[in-house]
Design a protein around this motif. Structure first.
Motif, PDB file in Angstrom:
ATOM      1  N   ARG A 294       4.094  -4.213  13.167  1.00  0.00           N
ATOM      2  CA  ARG A 294       3.546  -4.275  11.802  1.00  0.00           C
ATOM      3  C   ARG A 294       3.154  -2.893  11.290  1.00  0.00           C
ATOM      4  O   ARG A 294       3.284  -2.601  10.097  1.00  0.00           O
ATOM      5  CB  ARG A 294       2.324  -5.219  11.818  1.00  0.00           C
ATOM      6  N   THR A 295       2.732  -2.022  12.176  1.00  0.00           N
ATOM      7  CA  THR A 295       2.248  -0.696  11.775  1.00  0.00           C
ATOM      8  C   THR A 295       3.359   0.342  11.660  1.00  0.00           C
ATOM      9  O   THR A 295       3.108   1.491  11.272  1.00  0.00           O
ATOM     10  CB  THR A 295       1.207  -0.185  12.786  1.00  0.00           C
ATOM     11  N   CYS A 325       6.570  -0.782   2.263  1.00  0.00           N
ATOM     12  CA  CYS A 325       7.445  -0.680   3.437  1.00  0.00           C
ATOM     13  C   CYS A 325       7.394   0.724   4.034  1.00  0.00           C
ATOM     14  O   CYS A 325       7.231   0.899   5.246  1.00  0.00           O
ATOM     15  CB  CYS A 325       8.869  -1.045   3.038  1.00  0.00           C
ATOM     16  N   ARG A 326       7.508   1.724   3.179  1.00  0.00           N
ATOM     17  CA  ARG A 326       7.553   3.119   3.665  1.00  0.00           C
ATOM     18  C   ARG A 326       6.242   3.554   4.316  1.00  0.00           C
ATOM     19  O   ARG A 326       6.252   4.394   5.218  1.00  0.00           O
ATOM     20  CB  ARG A 326       7.900   4.062   2.504  1.00  0.00           C
ATOM     21  N   THR A 327       5.136   3.004   3.841  1.00  0.00           N
ATOM     22  CA  THR A 327       3.818   3.415   4.359  1.00  0.00           C
ATOM     23  C   THR A 327       3.255   2.429   5.378  1.00  0.00           C
ATOM     24  O   THR A 327       2.146   2.640   5.877  1.00  0.00           O
ATOM     25  CB  THR A 327       2.823   3.539   3.194  1.00  0.00           C
ATOM     26  N   ILE A 330       2.354  -2.929   4.000  1.00  0.00           N
ATOM     27  CA  ILE A 330       2.560  -4.378   4.035  1.00  0.00           C
ATOM     28  C   ILE A 330       3.455  -4.721   5.218  1.00  0.00           C
ATOM     29  O   ILE A 330       4.203  -3.863   5.727  1.00  0.00           O
ATOM     30  CB  ILE A 330       3.216  -4.908   2.739  1.00  0.00           C
ATOM     31  N   GLY A 331       3.390  -5.950   5.658  1.00  0.00           N
ATOM     32  CA  GLY A 331       4.284  -6.414   6.708  1.00  0.00           C
ATOM     33  C   GLY A 331       5.525  -7.058   6.101  1.00  0.00           C
ATOM     34  O   GLY A 331       5.568  -7.364   4.901  1.00  0.00           O
ATOM     35  N   CYS A 332       6.524  -7.287   6.931  1.00  0.00           N
ATOM     36  CA  CYS A 332       7.782  -7.860   6.437  1.00  0.00           C
ATOM     37  C   CYS A 332       7.579  -9.277   5.909  1.00  0.00           C
ATOM     38  O   CYS A 332       8.246  -9.691   4.955  1.00  0.00           O
ATOM     39  CB  CYS A 332       8.823  -7.854   7.553  1.00  0.00           C
TER      40      CYS A 332
END
Length: 393
Positions: A294-295, A325-327, A330-332
């Motif tokens: 997730r991270t 997404c880039r940072t 948030i999770g998928c």
């Protein structure tokens, strides 16, 4: 060089079709049907369900073909095709398709069919089926008959399908060379000019001066007109004009496994997918492989989920998803939830219309019956011309 006087039709004509493989998925919708709905407002459109083509691969078990035709017609109407603005019909109801295909087979070189790229590709993909059949080899020629029967100005395709239309153009070109159409003169042509053309045609054909022959084919007359320098314009009205490609936007629409969305891959989401099932399916969709945890930050440019965001989500949602997404903000699962919201919102009106039509099946039958009658009328005109040119009437 032959010329074709402009048609009297108020709008250019378009022809396209789909094989009946059952209910349509999102790739079918965004890749073709969405564009068809727009085209019907600008063109004279003929859209058909290619059930004869279904038999080229499913001949051993045709039990679902007719139900699939019904389901795909439901999707056509639910998505917004209007039988008042376009002609919707079933291919097998218009037997002129099969008749023209037979006539084309008399002069089409075998090599033209063997070199079609999808011929060997599909044999590789469908190894479980015996495709060493006359029908499968000849399906591109049936496609040519499907198209040329209606003399369309344009065939809407994506960039990857241009080669298929080129075979149709080659078939039309060969037919017109073998069986020229009618020779015509401009309204300004004087009677003595036609007499001069006949005399020139007589000489080109090697006819003696005492010959009583008065009939020459269109190409002979046109060649004579070209060599008689001081005459008004003349030409040959070709029976089968070569259609042009109408490139239509076809967004990249990956399936759940990242490959192109396809029923043969089992990676699809139906246009009529219930909301709960749609959300569950999207939860399983592959993402950027770099996001193991997730991270871990990801790259939306290589993520199939983000490709769908580009098609269905608002610009605001796309920016939010890309940044998250880039940072790793948030999770998928959260990203997929936003995508599910956008897809559900887009297709909800289509699904509502479908539920209504499912309660009125006679509407589907009437649309196909009326569309087939209109298609038969148009198709028979072309077939009559073709048969006459080939000496069959």
């Amino acid at each position: 060089m032959s010329t074709n006087p402009p048609r009297s039709a108020p709008r250019p004509r378009v022809l396209s079709g789909m094989r009946p493989t059952g209910r349509l998925h999102l790739g079918n919708y965004m890749g073709a049907l969405y564009n068809w709905v727009r085209l019907q407002h600008e063109y004279e459109c003929y859209f058909f369900i290619a059930d004869l083509h279904a038999l080229t691969t499913d001949y051993a078990d045709p039990s679902r073909v007719q139900d699939n035709c019904f389901q795909i017609t439901l999707d056509f109407l639910s998505a917004g095709l209007d039988p008042g603005r376009c002609v919707i019909f079933k291919q097998s109801n218009v037997m002129q398709h099969a008749q023209l295909n037979l006539l084309f087979g008399m002069f089409t070189p075998l090599g033209w069919l063997e070199r079609v790229p999808s011929y060997k590709d599909q044999q590789e993909q469908l190894r479980e089926k015996d495709l060493a059949t006359y029908g499968f080899l000849g399906y591109p020629l049936l496609q040519s008959a499907d198209i040329l029967l209606y003399k369309p100005d344009f065939v809407p395709v994506g960039a990857d399908q241009v080669a298929h239309v080129e075979l149709t153009r080659e078939v039309a070109r060969r037919f017109n060379q073998l069986y020229p159409g009618k020779f015509f003169t401009s309204p300004e042509a004087a009677p003595w000019e036609m007499a001069a053309i006949l005399e020139k045609a007589r000489k080109l054909a090697g006819e003696p001066k005492a010959s009583t022959r008065t009939q020459f084919n269109a190409h002979q007359l046109y060649a004579a007109a070209q060599q008689t320098k001081k005459l008004s314009p003349f030409g040959v009205r070709e029976i089968l004009p070569e259609p042009q490609v109408l490139l239509t936007p076809s967004p990249k629409l990956p399936g759940l496994d990242g490959r192109k969305m396809s029923k043969s891959y089992g990676n699809f989401i139906m246009l009529s997918e219930p909301e709960a099932d749609l959300r569950e399916k999207l939860k399983t969709m592959v993402t950027d492989p770099a996001r193991v945890r997730r991270t871990d930050p990801g790259n939306p440019d290589v993520c199939p989920v983000f490709d769908l965001h580009k098609v269905f989500s608002s610009e605001e949602t796309q920016l939010k998803a890309a940044e998250g997404c880039r940072t790793a903000g948030i999770g998928c699962i959260e990203c997929k939830g936003w995508l599910a919201d956008a897809v559900v919102e887009r297709i909800a009106p289509v699904q509502a219309r479908r539920r209504d039509l499912e309660q009125r099946p006679q509407v589907i039958n009437d649309v196909l019956a009326n569309g087939s009658a209109r298609a038969i009328k148009r198709a028979q005109q072309t077939l009559d011309e073709v048969q006459h040119a080939m000496g069959l009437s």
